[in-house]
Every structure is written in C-alpha cells, then in structure tokens.
Design an enzyme around this catalytic site. Structure first.
Site, PDB file in Angstrom:
ATOM      1  N   HIS A 135       0.588  -0.990   0.069  1.00 23.11           N
ATOM      2  CA  HIS A 135       0.216   0.175  -0.047  1.00 23.11           C
ATOM      3  C   HIS A 135       0.925   1.430   0.276  1.00 23.11           C
ATOM      4  O   HIS A 135       2.263   1.515   0.354  1.00 23.11           O
ATOM      5  CB  HIS A 135      -1.205  -0.061   1.069  1.00 23.11           C
ATOM      6  CG  HIS A 135      -0.646   0.048   2.525  1.00 23.11           C
ATOM      7  ND1 HIS A 135      -0.029  -1.084   3.084  1.00 23.11           N
ATOM      8  CD2 HIS A 135       0.050   1.003   3.393  1.00 23.11           C
ATOM      9  CE1 HIS A 135       0.217  -0.690   4.123  1.00 23.11           C
ATOM     10  NE2 HIS A 135       0.552   0.811   4.237  1.00 23.11           N
TER      11      HIS A 135
ATOM     12  N   GLU B  30      -3.635   4.039   1.866  1.00 25.20           N
ATOM     13  CA  GLU B  30      -4.029   4.007   3.345  1.00 25.20           C
ATOM     14  C   GLU B  30      -4.154   5.864   3.771  1.00 25.20           C
ATOM     15  O   GLU B  30      -3.059   6.505   2.900  1.00 25.20           O
ATOM     16  CB  GLU B  30      -2.208   4.126   4.469  1.00 25.20           C
ATOM     17  CG  GLU B  30      -2.430   3.765   5.975  1.00 25.20           C
ATOM     18  CD  GLU B  30      -1.635   3.629   6.381  1.00 25.20           C
ATOM     19  OE1 GLU B  30      -0.310   3.220   6.031  1.00 25.20           O
ATOM     20  OE2 GLU B  30      -1.965   3.249   8.063  1.00 25.20           O
TER      21      GLU B  30
END
Ligand code: CO
Length: 134
Positions: A79, A130
C-alpha cells in the site's frame, strides 16, 4: 485533499532478510522491529530523506497481508500512505464520492500512533491506499 506521501509499505515473507537487504545492500537506516498485533504485522521502518518505507511481515493467524503474500510469495508493494489534515473529513468526502472505506469505517491507530484508514484498491487503480492524519 491528500498531502505528503507518508510511506510506501512492502510486504515481505522474511523481515530479517529484507532488513539485511535495506541496511546492508542499500545502505539505509532501518529501525528496530515493532510488533503490531492489532494490525497483524511486524514492521520495520526505513527513514529516507523524503519519505519512509515500511517492511511488513505477517504476525499471527489471519494477518491481513498473508493473502497478499500467498499471491506474491516474493513480496511486493502492499500500500501507499498519504497524509491528510483531518481524517474524518477526508473519510466523509470520500464516502460521498462513492469510495469504499475498509473495515467499519472508523479510524484505527496506526504504526505511528496516528489515526489511519484504508480505502478499497478497486476504487484507486488497484492500489490499497492508507490515509494517515498528519
Ligand atoms: Co501503512
């Protein structure tokens, strides 16, 4: 709305080996290992002049990165994390625009002690995103 790139997270099957690669081969400063049982990972941080890299190894049963490593046994980019000023305002704006927030939609405290949320990769070009409150 999004600000600085806070970190890129790389899932690895062997955190010790990955630490050696970053510390000795790439000459980076690597932190101590930190267990994050709430997130099902053990992590080390690599401080670069302009951002951080996080190396993630599964911790415990049902780690959220285990399925990723099952698909990519050598590891890979898991991520990216962008900073936002106000995570609740960011969440509400994203939901209004149809983006899916993972989990129950409430921020959790992330590895840096700040509130974080994750956004569905299918809404962001196949990349898990995120958000971290700066
Ligand atoms: Co992260």
């Amino acid at each position: 709305m999004i600000g600085r790139l806070n970190h890129v997270a790389i899932a690895v099957p062997d955190l010790e080996a990955a630490t050696v690669t970053y510390r000795d081969t790439l000459g980076a400063k690597v932190s101590q290992r930190q267990e994050e049982p709430d997130h099902g990972v053990t992590v080390v941080f690599i401080e670069l002049p302009n951002t951080k890299i996080e190396l993630l190894e599964p911790l415990g049963e049902g780690s959220p990165i285990q399925a990723f490593l099952d698909r990519s046994p050598a590891g890979g980019i898991h991520h990216v994390c962008y900073e936002v000023d106000d995570i609740l305002a960011a969440r509400d704006r994203l939901k209004e625009q149809g983006a899916r927030v993972l989990g129950d939609g409430e921020p959790k405290i992330g590895a840096h002690g700040k509130p974080v949320l994750f956004l569905h990769p299918k809404d962001f070009n196949g990349t898990l995103v995120e958000l971290e409150q700066a």
